[in-house]
Design a protein around this motif. Structure first.
Motif, PDB file in Angstrom:
ATOM      1  N   ALA A 231       0.846  -1.199   0.000  1.00 37.52           N
ATOM      2  CA  ALA A 231       0.000   0.000   0.000  1.00 37.52           C
ATOM      3  C   ALA A 231       0.881   1.249   0.000  1.00 37.52           C
ATOM      4  O   ALA A 231       0.640   2.208  -0.734  1.00 37.52           O
ATOM      5  CB  ALA A 231      -0.929  -0.012   1.211  1.00 37.52           C
ATOM      6  N   PHE A 232       1.953   1.205   0.807  1.00 40.26           N
ATOM      7  CA  PHE A 232       2.885   2.332   0.847  1.00 40.26           C
ATOM      8  C   PHE A 232       3.512   2.576  -0.510  1.00 40.26           C
ATOM      9  O   PHE A 232       3.619   3.716  -0.963  1.00 40.26           O
ATOM     10  CB  PHE A 232       3.972   2.084   1.892  1.00 40.26           C
ATOM     11  N   ALA A 233       3.924   1.470  -1.137  1.00 40.78           N
ATOM     12  CA  ALA A 233       4.599   1.584  -2.430  1.00 40.78           C
ATOM     13  C   ALA A 233       3.674   2.228  -3.458  1.00 40.78           C
ATOM     14  O   ALA A 233       4.138   2.892  -4.391  1.00 40.78           O
ATOM     15  CB  ALA A 233       5.058   0.205  -2.890  1.00 40.78           C
ATOM     16  N   ALA A 234       2.359   2.040  -3.278  1.00 42.87           N
ATOM     17  CA  ALA A 234       1.391   2.543  -4.258  1.00 42.87           C
ATOM     18  C   ALA A 234       0.911   3.960  -3.951  1.00 42.87           C
ATOM     19  O   ALA A 234       0.178   4.555  -4.745  1.00 42.87           O
ATOM     20  CB  ALA A 234       0.194   1.599  -4.308  1.00 42.87           C
ATOM     21  N   LEU A 235       1.327   4.516  -2.821  1.00 39.25           N
ATOM     22  CA  LEU A 235       0.846   5.862  -2.457  1.00 39.25           C
ATOM     23  C   LEU A 235       1.468   6.917  -3.362  1.00 39.25           C
ATOM     24  O   LEU A 235       2.624   6.791  -3.764  1.00 39.25           O
ATOM     25  CB  LEU A 235       1.203   6.172  -1.007  1.00 39.25           C
ATOM     26  N   PRO A 236       0.701   7.949  -3.697  1.00 37.24           N
ATOM     27  CA  PRO A 236       1.263   9.014  -4.520  1.00 37.24           C
ATOM     28  C   PRO A 236       2.362   9.751  -3.749  1.00 37.24           C
ATOM     29  O   PRO A 236       2.193  10.087  -2.585  1.00 37.24           O
ATOM     30  CB  PRO A 236       0.066   9.926  -4.775  1.00 37.24           C
ATOM     31  N   ARG A 237       3.482   9.940  -4.392  1.00 39.50           N
ATOM     32  CA  ARG A 237       4.599  10.643  -3.772  1.00 39.50           C
ATOM     33  C   ARG A 237       4.288  12.134  -3.620  1.00 39.50           C
ATOM     34  O   ARG A 237       3.481  12.685  -4.364  1.00 39.50           O
ATOM     35  CB  ARG A 237       5.844  10.491  -4.645  1.00 39.50           C
ATOM     36  N   ILE A 238       4.967  12.767  -2.673  1.00 39.71           N
ATOM     37  CA  ILE A 238       4.862  14.212  -2.523  1.00 39.71           C
ATOM     38  C   ILE A 238       5.444  14.859  -3.786  1.00 39.71           C
ATOM     39  O   ILE A 238       6.479  14.418  -4.287  1.00 39.71           O
ATOM     40  CB  ILE A 238       5.653  14.674  -1.275  1.00 39.71           C
TER      41      ILE A 238
ATOM     42  N   PRO B 166      13.919   4.754   2.609  1.00 45.94           N
ATOM     43  CA  PRO B 166      14.234   5.989   1.896  1.00 45.94           C
ATOM     44  C   PRO B 166      13.452   7.178   2.476  1.00 45.94           C
ATOM     45  O   PRO B 166      12.357   6.998   3.013  1.00 45.94           O
ATOM     46  CB  PRO B 166      13.767   5.699   0.460  1.00 45.94           C
ATOM     47  N   LEU B 167      14.025   8.376   2.348  1.00 45.10           N
ATOM     48  CA  LEU B 167      13.402   9.577   2.914  1.00 45.10           C
ATOM     49  C   LEU B 167      11.984   9.793   2.400  1.00 45.10           C
ATOM     50  O   LEU B 167      11.090  10.174   3.151  1.00 45.10           O
ATOM     51  CB  LEU B 167      14.250  10.812   2.581  1.00 45.10           C
ATOM     52  N   GLU B 168      11.780   9.534   1.110  1.00 42.24           N
ATOM     53  CA  GLU B 168      10.474   9.757   0.509  1.00 42.24           C
ATOM     54  C   GLU B 168       9.409   8.874   1.175  1.00 42.24           C
ATOM     55  O   GLU B 168       8.296   9.325   1.469  1.00 42.24           O
ATOM     56  CB  GLU B 168      10.570   9.403  -0.979  1.00 42.24           C
ATOM     57  N   GLU B 169       9.793   7.615   1.426  1.00 45.40           N
ATOM     58  CA  GLU B 169       8.856   6.684   2.052  1.00 45.40           C
ATOM     59  C   GLU B 169       8.651   7.028   3.530  1.00 45.40           C
ATOM     60  O   GLU B 169       7.539   6.913   4.049  1.00 45.40           O
ATOM     61  CB  GLU B 169       9.404   5.261   1.901  1.00 45.40           C
ATOM     62  N   ALA B 170       9.704   7.465   4.182  1.00 42.37           N
ATOM     63  CA  ALA B 170       9.600   7.882   5.582  1.00 42.37           C
ATOM     64  C   ALA B 170       8.658   9.081   5.710  1.00 42.37           C
ATOM     65  O   ALA B 170       7.912   9.203   6.681  1.00 42.37           O
ATOM     66  CB  ALA B 170      10.980   8.220   6.145  1.00 42.37           C
ATOM     67  N   ALA B 171       8.679   9.954   4.694  1.00 44.10           N
ATOM     68  CA  ALA B 171       7.792  11.120   4.695  1.00 44.10           C
ATOM     69  C   ALA B 171       6.335  10.675   4.540  1.00 44.10           C
ATOM     70  O   ALA B 171       5.450  11.151   5.257  1.00 44.10           O
ATOM     71  CB  ALA B 171       8.178  12.081   3.570  1.00 44.10           C
ATOM     72  N   LEU B 172       6.075   9.728   3.632  1.00 42.82           N
ATOM     73  CA  LEU B 172       4.719   9.213   3.456  1.00 42.82           C
ATOM     74  C   LEU B 172       4.229   8.551   4.735  1.00 42.82           C
ATOM     75  O   LEU B 172       3.094   8.749   5.170  1.00 42.82           O
ATOM     76  CB  LEU B 172       4.678   8.180   2.319  1.00 42.82           C
ATOM     77  N   CYS B 173       5.119   7.765   5.356  1.00 48.47           N
ATOM     78  CA  CYS B 173       4.774   7.063   6.587  1.00 48.47           C
ATOM     79  C   CYS B 173       4.432   8.065   7.694  1.00 48.47           C
ATOM     80  O   CYS B 173       3.468   7.883   8.441  1.00 48.47           O
ATOM     81  CB  CYS B 173       5.948   6.179   6.989  1.00 48.47           C
ATOM     82  N   GLN B 219      -5.966  13.121  -1.266  1.00 52.33           N
ATOM     83  CA  GLN B 219      -5.717  12.001  -2.167  1.00 52.33           C
ATOM     84  C   GLN B 219      -4.995  10.866  -1.412  1.00 52.33           C
ATOM     85  O   GLN B 219      -5.350   9.697  -1.535  1.00 52.33           O
ATOM     86  CB  GLN B 219      -4.840  12.523  -3.317  1.00 52.33           C
ATOM     87  N   LEU B 220      -4.004  11.266  -0.616  1.00 47.39           N
ATOM     88  CA  LEU B 220      -3.247  10.304   0.176  1.00 47.39           C
ATOM     89  C   LEU B 220      -4.179   9.556   1.122  1.00 47.39           C
ATOM     90  O   LEU B 220      -4.135   8.331   1.233  1.00 47.39           O
ATOM     91  CB  LEU B 220      -2.188  11.060   0.984  1.00 47.39           C
ATOM     92  N   ARG B 221      -5.046  10.308   1.792  1.00 44.57           N
ATOM     93  CA  ARG B 221      -5.983   9.721   2.748  1.00 44.57           C
ATOM     94  C   ARG B 221      -6.929   8.743   2.054  1.00 44.57           C
ATOM     95  O   ARG B 221      -7.149   7.638   2.532  1.00 44.57           O
ATOM     96  CB  ARG B 221      -6.788  10.847   3.404  1.00 44.57           C
ATOM     97  N   ARG B 222      -7.433   9.153   0.880  1.00 42.33           N
ATOM     98  CA  ARG B 222      -8.393   8.335   0.151  1.00 42.33           C
ATOM     99  C   ARG B 222      -7.740   7.040  -0.353  1.00 42.33           C
ATOM    100  O   ARG B 222      -8.277   5.948  -0.186  1.00 42.33           O
ATOM    101  CB  ARG B 222      -8.973   9.136  -1.023  1.00 42.33           C
ATOM    102  N   ILE B 223      -6.542   7.196  -0.944  1.00 43.79           N
ATOM    103  CA  ILE B 223      -5.878   6.012  -1.499  1.00 43.79           C
ATOM    104  C   ILE B 223      -5.444   5.057  -0.389  1.00 43.79           C
ATOM    105  O   ILE B 223      -5.592   3.846  -0.504  1.00 43.79           O
ATOM    106  CB  ILE B 223      -4.682   6.431  -2.393  1.00 43.79           C
ATOM    107  N   TRP B 224      -4.960   5.617   0.707  1.00 42.02           N
ATOM    108  CA  TRP B 224      -4.564   4.775   1.846  1.00 42.02           C
ATOM    109  C   TRP B 224      -5.774   3.989   2.358  1.00 42.02           C
ATOM    110  O   TRP B 224      -5.692   2.787   2.638  1.00 42.02           O
ATOM    111  CB  TRP B 224      -3.959   5.640   2.947  1.00 42.02           C
ATOM    112  N   GLN B 225      -6.892   4.673   2.452  1.00 40.24           N
ATOM    113  CA  GLN B 225      -8.130   4.046   2.905  1.00 40.24           C
ATOM    114  C   GLN B 225      -8.539   2.904   1.964  1.00 40.24           C
ATOM    115  O   GLN B 225      -8.889   1.807   2.404  1.00 40.24           O
ATOM    116  CB  GLN B 225      -9.224   5.127   2.966  1.00 40.24           C
TER     117      GLN B 225
END
Lengths: 251, 251
Positions: A231-238, B166-173, B219-225
């Motif tokens: 799910a994380f891998a599929a999230l839209p990047r910032i 990676p920083l990008e993934e840590a930011a999403l998390c 968008q992040l909230r919706r896709i995560w859901q």
């Protein structure tokens, strides 16, 4: 510490509890926190408990004695679950008061209960009975109640549970919520008990106990972990185009 | 309440904070909890704050004044981040003590800080400075620190963050952890600030502020859901063959 969940959806109830009890961090043991009181055939009543173990056991003993001795008020005389919740609150308060003034420092006799089940033609339901003896129930919008260490496992319940969630899915959601809590708080631990009640069935025959290291629970944990990573891998990047310099204020 | 996260992974730092401040439930306002102190060019130091707003502001003012007045000890004289954490703890304790005996009931001057950044050739890092003035840092196994309302958002950090994330993934998390907390606790709220620091860059140019209702955050909230729901659908069901009658004890 403890973590228990009562989910009340259209199809019925899902009750989940851990089994770790501690009196100080150096005195940890296993106690089941799911209790069924033997009542007459037109009702099923299940209790989940958190807090002082002596209070919990004193309350359960009293409820059972009241039935056996056919006390004026007992779980067999109730017509509504809300009445049962009120009675439970009353008994709990009484048991707590007996030991409240024992003069021991740092002694907290408080116990919190979830009471769930169904009585006769009344709808099934779940109640949270506070140490103060008062109670709340679920709503269509929030179809669950928690006691004990409730915060770690709350987001997944909020995200998944709806009033029309099927029982099977509510059970999975409760197990994931329990797993998140067990990972984050060492004072919550297996075995995990889960009881699924189909409304109007008056049967408690869908009960599972998962021991530490249980194959299914391990599989659930592993697959959930994998799916979360996917799910994380599929999230839209910032969007890096949106990046700005941090506005440093120099006073 | 407040929720702030400092992630320290191999690639650098991700700092995240909400912006809701309240003095009682009827006095809610917006204050940024991410602060950069202007220092000399060989260092970048960022603070995240939780707790008493007056203490926080007094501490920040003191840190800035100490630099301006070239005090014997200031953020420009430090060689190590741990020194900076110790100095911050000292200033915080001093500011708290000034008001601790004001005689007002229910007054808590306590503030907690996250201090993160990099000084010279030393490695980047993050420190949690307690109201008592002492501090802890991250580890390879737990590459993050939290202050404020930390429980709701902890499971997702525990499940995802590793030292080599990676920083990008840590930011999403961090954003998902923040979103879980905002959903579960009304005293944590947007705008959400996030600052990504690439180690050895000494640049704070990857800063984002997400307002309430921000398109990307929604968008992040919706896709995560959606992904969570999909993940649920893919989980192995409980094997009904394993179901048992609940073992009712009749005492």
């Amino acid at each position: 510490m403890t973590y228990c969940i009562a989910v009340s959806v259209k199809e019925g109830l899902v009750l989940t509890s851990d089994s770790r009890t501690n009196a100080g961090i150096d005195n940890v043991s296993v106690h089941c926190k799911m209790h069924v009181i033997q009542t007459c055939e037109d009702r099923k009543i299940v209790l989940l408990s958190a807090g002082n173990l002596a209070t919990t056991q004193a309350v359960l003993d009293q409820l059972r004695r009241d039935i056996k001795e056919r006390a004026e008020t007992n779980l067999n005389t109730m017509q509504y679950l809300s009445e049962a919740a009120e009675y439970l609150g009353h008994v709990s308060l009484d048991k707590q008061h007996r030991h409240a003034n024992s003069g021991q420092n740092g002694f907290f006799p408080a116990a919190t209960f979830l009471l769930a089940g169904q009585i006769g033609a009344e709808p099934h339901g779940a109640y949270l009975v506070y140490p103060e003896g008062n109670y709340i129930t679920t709503s269509d919008h929030t179809p669950y109640l928690q006691i004990g260490e409730n915060k770690y496992g709350k987001p997944v319940l909020d995200r998944i549970l709806k009033i029309d969630t099927p029982l099977e899915e509510a059970a999975l959601c409760s197990l994931i919520s329990m797993d998140s809590t067990i990972r984050s708080n060492v004072s919550v631990g297996p075995p995990v008990d889960i009881l699924i009640y189909h409304r109007d069935s008056f049967e408690l025959n869908e009960y599972y106990r998962f021991q530490e290291g249980d194959d299914y629970l391990m599989q659930l944990r592993r697959i959930w972990q994998e799916k979360l990573s996917d799910a994380f891998a599929a999230l839209p990047r910032i969007d890096k185009q949106e990046a700005k310099d941090f506005p440093v204020l120099d006073h």
